[in-house]
Motif scaffolding. Structure first.
Motif, PDB file in Angstrom:
ATOM      1  N   ALA A  22      99.270   9.139  27.484  1.00  0.00           N
ATOM      2  CA  ALA A  22     100.423   8.799  26.654  1.00  0.00           C
ATOM      3  C   ALA A  22     100.713   7.292  26.576  1.00  0.00           C
ATOM      4  N   LEU A  23     100.441   6.363  27.652  1.00  0.00           N
ATOM      5  CA  LEU A  23     100.787   5.159  27.778  1.00  0.00           C
ATOM      6  C   LEU A  23      99.678   4.833  26.867  1.00  0.00           C
ATOM      7  N   LEU A  78     103.354  -8.678  24.764  1.00  0.00           N
ATOM      8  CA  LEU A  78     103.490  -9.070  26.279  1.00  0.00           C
ATOM      9  C   LEU A  78     104.179  -8.143  27.072  1.00  0.00           C
ATOM     10  N   PRO A  79     105.265  -7.334  26.650  1.00  0.00           N
ATOM     11  CA  PRO A  79     105.823  -6.434  27.530  1.00  0.00           C
ATOM     12  C   PRO A  79     104.677  -5.193  27.802  1.00  0.00           C
ATOM     13  N   ALA A  80     103.597  -5.037  26.909  1.00  0.00           N
ATOM     14  CA  ALA A  80     102.398  -3.954  27.180  1.00  0.00           C
ATOM     15  C   ALA A  80     101.789  -4.644  28.265  1.00  0.00           C
ATOM     16  N   LEU A  81     101.320  -5.953  28.064  1.00  0.00           N
ATOM     17  CA  LEU A  81     100.324  -6.451  29.411  1.00  0.00           C
ATOM     18  C   LEU A  81     101.187  -6.431  30.317  1.00  0.00           C
ATOM     19  N   TRP A  82     102.522  -6.675  30.320  1.00  0.00           N
ATOM     20  CA  TRP A  82     103.432  -6.726  31.940  1.00  0.00           C
ATOM     21  C   TRP A  82     103.084  -5.214  32.382  1.00  0.00           C
ATOM     22  N   VAL A  83     103.503  -4.110  31.673  1.00  0.00           N
ATOM     23  CA  VAL A  83     103.374  -2.777  32.193  1.00  0.00           C
ATOM     24  C   VAL A  83     101.764  -2.509  32.624  1.00  0.00           C
ATOM     25  N   ILE A  87     100.677  -1.547  36.644  1.00  0.00           N
ATOM     26  CA  ILE A  87     100.225  -0.259  36.866  1.00  0.00           C
ATOM     27  C   ILE A  87      98.578  -0.471  37.127  1.00  0.00           C
ATOM     28  N   SER A  88      98.061  -1.591  36.937  1.00  0.00           N
ATOM     29  CA  SER A  88      96.590  -1.639  37.371  1.00  0.00           C
ATOM     30  C   SER A  88      95.992  -1.474  38.468  1.00  0.00           C
ATOM     31  N   GLY A  89      96.879  -1.836  39.588  1.00  0.00           N
ATOM     32  CA  GLY A  89      96.573  -1.645  40.957  1.00  0.00           C
ATOM     33  C   GLY A  89      96.319  -0.260  41.182  1.00  0.00           C
TER      34      GLY A  89
END
Length: 150
Positions: A22-23, A78-83, A87-89
């Motif tokens: 979904a993301l 940028l908001p997508a990059l922040w999210v 969550i990357s970890g």
């Protein structure tokens, strides 16, 4: 064994995969009109690195995740990059824990190239459909294989 009402590991994995799908599809939908032709060059470089590292587990997972990050970056979303950064970890920890037992599907590079081609053409619907189809197939295969281990 989980108690009443507690999710099993398999259920949590299915839920995580659904959230990922979904993301990623929604990020692609948001960036589709913002990526300039040729703007996928960085994502393509990450894709090529990931494919070259397909037998290297953690290194593959990091480069694979970089593909979606590079797409968001190319669009200046940028908001997508922040999210994605937040969550990357967790994402990479789960992906890396599974990577030793499972290799990327044979159509990984081809499917991702097609989705990036669609983005370069400004065809967000096609890009989303390609990614969604790929992830649904990959997730079904992964869950099916894991049922043996759960």
């Amino acid at each position: 064994r989980p108690g009443p009402g507690q999710p099993t590991i398999a259920r949590m994995l299915v839920d995580l995969l659904a959230l990922r799908r979904a993301l990623f599809v929604d990020v692609i939908r948001l960036v589709a009109t913002r990526v300039q032709p040729g703007g996928t060059a960085s994502a393509r470089a990450a894709l090529d690195r990931a494919w070259a590292l397909r037998d290297a587990g953690q290194a593959f997972q990091r480069e694979d995740f970089q593909v979606i990050r590079a797409v968001a970056e190319a669009a200046g979303l940028l908001p997508a990059l922040w999210v994605l950064n937040r969550i990357s970890g967790v994402y990479l920890e789960v992906a890396e824990s599974l990577s030793g037992a499972f290799k990327p599907p044979a159509d990984y590079h081809e499917s991702h190239s097609r989705f990036l081609d669609a983005l370069d053409l400004g065809d967000g619907d096609a890009a989303c459909a390609i990614v969604n189809d790929y992830l649904e197939r990959h997730d079904r295969s992964l869950v099916s294989a894991l049922e043996v281990f759960v």
